[in-house]
Design a protein around this motif. Structure first.
Motif, PDB file in Angstrom:
ATOM      1  N   UNK A  62       0.586  -1.381   0.310  1.00 15.32           N
ATOM      2  CA  UNK A  62       0.236   0.129   0.096  1.00 15.32           C
ATOM      3  C   UNK A  62       1.212   1.079  -0.148  1.00 15.32           C
ATOM      4  N   UNK A  63       1.738   1.153  -1.036  1.00 11.31           N
ATOM      5  CA  UNK A  63       3.308   2.804  -1.325  1.00 11.31           C
ATOM      6  C   UNK A  63       1.720   3.090  -2.211  1.00 11.31           C
ATOM      7  N   UNK A  64       0.804   4.604  -1.340  1.00 12.03           N
ATOM      8  CA  UNK A  64       0.215   5.373  -2.985  1.00 12.03           C
ATOM      9  C   UNK A  64       1.256   6.308  -3.388  1.00 12.03           C
ATOM     10  N   UNK A  65       2.806   6.440  -2.481  1.00  9.94           N
ATOM     11  CA  UNK A  65       3.144   7.995  -3.098  1.00  9.94           C
ATOM     12  C   UNK A  65       3.583   7.296  -5.006  1.00  9.94           C
ATOM     13  N   UNK A  66       3.295   5.385  -5.471  1.00  5.65           N
ATOM     14  CA  UNK A  66       4.278   4.762  -6.727  1.00  5.65           C
ATOM     15  C   UNK A  66       3.059   6.331  -7.722  1.00  5.65           C
TER      16      UNK A  66
END
Length: 91
Positions: A62-66
């Motif tokens: 869950x790394x939305x920064x991608x």
């Protein structure tokens, strides 16, 4: 003469208060995210939700920064909220 002054004062008071109307109706409708439909905030939340759903179903972290190239930093909190909510729902 006094009756005219009283009548004129009453008319002026009524006219000046006519602009002081309190809206007791409900606020604009909101979605389950608590945001106003059609707003920029809602659009970024929805975009985050789409990305989060895809990542959750693909068992990605869950790394939305991608997706930082897909949102304006002013609306990052809304994208993040949508992403995290939908990622968690699709794990």
């Amino acid at each position: 003469m006094n009756n005219r002054i009283v009548l004129l004062a009453a008319i002026l008071a009524t006219a000046s208060l006519a602009g002081c109307v309190e809206d007791t109706g409900s606020a604009s409708p909101t979605t389950s995210s608590g945001l106003t439909p059609g707003s920029n905030e809602q659009a970024y939340y929805d975009d985050g939700c789409v990305a989060g759903t895809q990542d959750g179903k693909a068992s990605m972290s869950s790394v939305y920064q991608r997706y930082s190239d897909q949102y304006d930093t002013r609306f990052e909190p809304y994208f993040r909220q949508g992403y995290e909510a939908c990622w968690a729902a699709n794990r």
